[in-house]
Scaffold this motif. Sequence first.
Motif, PDB file in Angstrom:
ATOM      1  N   ALA B   5      -2.538   5.144   2.754  1.00 48.90           N
ATOM      2  CA  ALA B   5      -1.188   5.502   2.327  1.00 48.90           C
ATOM      3  C   ALA B   5      -0.205   4.335   2.387  1.00 48.90           C
ATOM      4  CB  ALA B   5      -0.670   6.650   3.175  1.00 48.90           C
ATOM      5  N   GLN B   6      -0.406   3.448   3.316  1.00 51.89           N
ATOM      6  CA  GLN B   6       0.627   2.436   3.535  1.00 51.89           C
ATOM      7  C   GLN B   6       0.234   1.072   3.010  1.00 51.89           C
ATOM      8  OE1 GLN B   6       3.265   3.584   4.095  1.00 51.89           O
ATOM      9  NE2 GLN B   6       3.508   4.887   5.895  1.00 51.89           N
ATOM     10  N   ALA B   8       1.228  -0.575   0.683  1.00 51.93           N
ATOM     11  CA  ALA B   8       2.225  -1.077  -0.251  1.00 51.93           C
ATOM     12  C   ALA B   8       2.414  -2.572  -0.060  1.00 51.93           C
ATOM     13  CB  ALA B   8       3.540  -0.367   0.005  1.00 51.93           C
ATOM     14  N   PRO B   9       2.882  -3.233  -1.109  1.00 55.46           N
ATOM     15  CA  PRO B   9       3.178  -4.660  -0.951  1.00 55.46           C
ATOM     16  C   PRO B   9       4.355  -4.798  -0.005  1.00 55.46           C
ATOM     17  CG  PRO B   9       3.926  -3.851  -3.076  1.00 55.46           C
ATOM     18  CD  PRO B   9       3.144  -2.753  -2.451  1.00 55.46           C
ATOM     19  N   GLU B  10       4.127  -5.287   1.180  1.00 55.36           N
ATOM     20  CA  GLU B  10       5.176  -5.302   2.197  1.00 55.36           C
ATOM     21  C   GLU B  10       6.147  -6.436   1.945  1.00 55.36           C
ATOM     22  OE1 GLU B  10       6.226  -2.511   3.911  1.00 55.36           O
ATOM     23  OE2 GLU B  10       4.039  -2.449   3.877  1.00 55.36           O
ATOM     24  N   ALA B  13       9.393  -6.425  -0.777  1.00 60.06           N
ATOM     25  CA  ALA B  13       9.564  -5.111  -1.385  1.00 60.06           C
ATOM     26  C   ALA B  13      10.999  -4.984  -1.869  1.00 60.06           C
ATOM     27  CB  ALA B  13       9.249  -4.022  -0.376  1.00 60.06           C
ATOM     28  N   ARG B 296      -0.410   5.754  -8.261  1.00 58.93           N
ATOM     29  CA  ARG B 296      -1.297   5.559  -7.113  1.00 58.93           C
ATOM     30  C   ARG B 296      -2.217   4.371  -7.351  1.00 58.93           C
ATOM     31  NH1 ARG B 296      -2.009  11.814  -7.538  1.00 58.93           N
ATOM     32  NH2 ARG B 296      -1.640  11.046  -9.610  1.00 58.93           N
ATOM     33  N   THR B 299      -0.273   0.991  -7.204  1.00 59.04           N
ATOM     34  CA  THR B 299      -0.054   0.362  -5.903  1.00 59.04           C
ATOM     35  C   THR B 299      -1.305  -0.352  -5.435  1.00 59.04           C
ATOM     36  OG1 THR B 299       1.435   2.147  -5.381  1.00 59.04           O
ATOM     37  CG2 THR B 299       0.732   0.789  -3.567  1.00 59.04           C
TER      38      THR B 299
END
Lengths: 344, 306
Positions: B5-6, B8-10, B13, B296, B299
Amino acid sequence: MSDVLVSARGLEVHFPVRSGGALRRTAGVLRAVDGVDLDIHRGETLGLVGESGCGKSTLGNALLRLVEPTGGRVTFDGTDVTGLGRRALRDLRRRAGMVFQDPFASLDPRRTVAQTVAEPLEVHGLRSGRRERAARVGELLELVGLDPAVAGRYPHEFSGGQRQRVGIARALAGEPDFLVCDEAIASLDVSVQAQVLNLLRRLQRKLGLTLLFISHDLSAVRHISDRIAVMYLGRVVEVGPASAVGAEPQMPYTQALLSAVPVPHPALERSRQRIVLRGDVPSPADVPSGCRFRTRCPHAFEPCPGVDPALQPVGAAPGHVAACHLHGVVGGPVEREGTVASAR
Amino acid sequence: MTVPAQKAPEAGAPASLRPARPRWRETLGLLVRNPTAAVAGLVLLAIVLVAVFDEALAPSGPNEIAVEDRLRPPSWAHPFGTDDLGRDILSRVVLGAAVSLRVGFLAVGIALVVGSVIGLLAGFYGRWVDDVLMRVMDVLFAFPAVLLAIAVLAVRGPGPGNTALAIGIVYVPIFARVTRASVLGVREEVYVRASRSVGASDWRLLTRHVLPNAAPPIIVQTSISLAFAVLAEAALSFLGLGTQPPDPSWGLMLAEGRGFIDLAWWLAFFPGMAIFVTVLCFNLLGDGLRDVLDPRQRTLMAGGGR
């Protein structure tokens, strides 16, 4: 007007049960909600409990006309909701919101958090201009404890608790008076449940919301509610102040329900007396005559099969009512073929 | 389906409320990262350019007959060889691109718009709307495809425009069914109900929530149908109802070259290759688009997977 915000009188939601096959003949009627009388007071949190399939969610949906009632009346702030036209209905949707059970299903996966939260603003033309809307979305996210910087992200990048916060932010965007939380914490982890529960309580106080908190989790309901309503097989069978219903339940069904809650104390838990009900819940497509709980009630006696009990004052606390003949036989013999099954 | 779930491009952002880059640019950027789809897109772009500038690109006129050069195999003078009338096959393939693509796009465009609107309404509203619309589609579907197309062409007369219309009508029920099936699933989603609960109109539900979420199978169907439309145009031309000789279209050339297959393979081979490459690219691009349009997947891809 009184301090009653939402009121249901003889509310019914019946679904036709169709037989299979090409003709699709109506084979029966499923009485999901069957003659509910309920008042929700302005600014209070009303907990609605009952086991799965008793019609809690349908009732919540019917109050907001997300499910069309088949009988009875719902009034919201004095206006009859059942006959609203398109425009008036949209206004109702602004003033009454809903938080859904599954935060993984209730957010459109193809829309960013900002787009989801901004939808009510767009629908009701609340903030004109991109900038004001974005600012409002930021406010709302902050209100539910999320970093406004996450607005551009998609739902799948969040945890269940965060998603539920987004769902709450969406429900609050139109500045509603009334919020239905339909099993809003049921699909969250236990630690997250407490957070969301406290968030709801905090928001309720801060914004003066009226809350209908639908849940099968009795502890959560007792924690958050001012009053509790108990539902069984499409009917509200007991309503009263949370303390009274929790401590001195007057209806045998409520007693059984409460006895099933574990006590977080080893000694007390050991001495807890469980009332185990016999049999299954009857099908809402085939409701027993008279008192609908009589088939499983340990105290059933003569009037139960013949007389449909009406809600009557019980116990010591004011406003505590229950539908049970043990407190005096009140109600009328009821033929369930007719349209109105509620005896006032 | 289950993705971490996490992931994501940190770093970096976007902190604004809108996505940092416009959506279409992001989409394009991700599409380019998918090598298969990118190549397919480039090839298609080249084919479209060829179709647009056909007159300028063709080495010679498509109907210039040179009897002395009949059935010449590929050579420097005629890279794709010549046909039984001595016409340059490369020129005819180039000019045929315009005909085939125009018919393909037009036909699928008609089917896509009409079919998805019908499927959307039928699936979303259900009940009698569904019954009426889908029974009409069933009737349309019950005709053999070629027979229906022949009927349309018999009424309206041959020619590229009518060929496209005929193929489009034949494909309408396919799009209606694919869309309806997809919509039936999406309309029950909680987020549709949630959107209704905040007061969204049917129009808004349909355009903002139902259609985008029901789109992936429609996209795939579009790319497949583009391929089949080019082939259908070939079939109708073969029957003498589509492109009229001497005008070139890939399908017609394929049909004409069939009789010479053991004598001069290049007559059928090059138009056949043109169809094959075009169809393949449509499909690959369609698959790529479907993936890229799903947030989805998006990402995952942006997060450096693959």
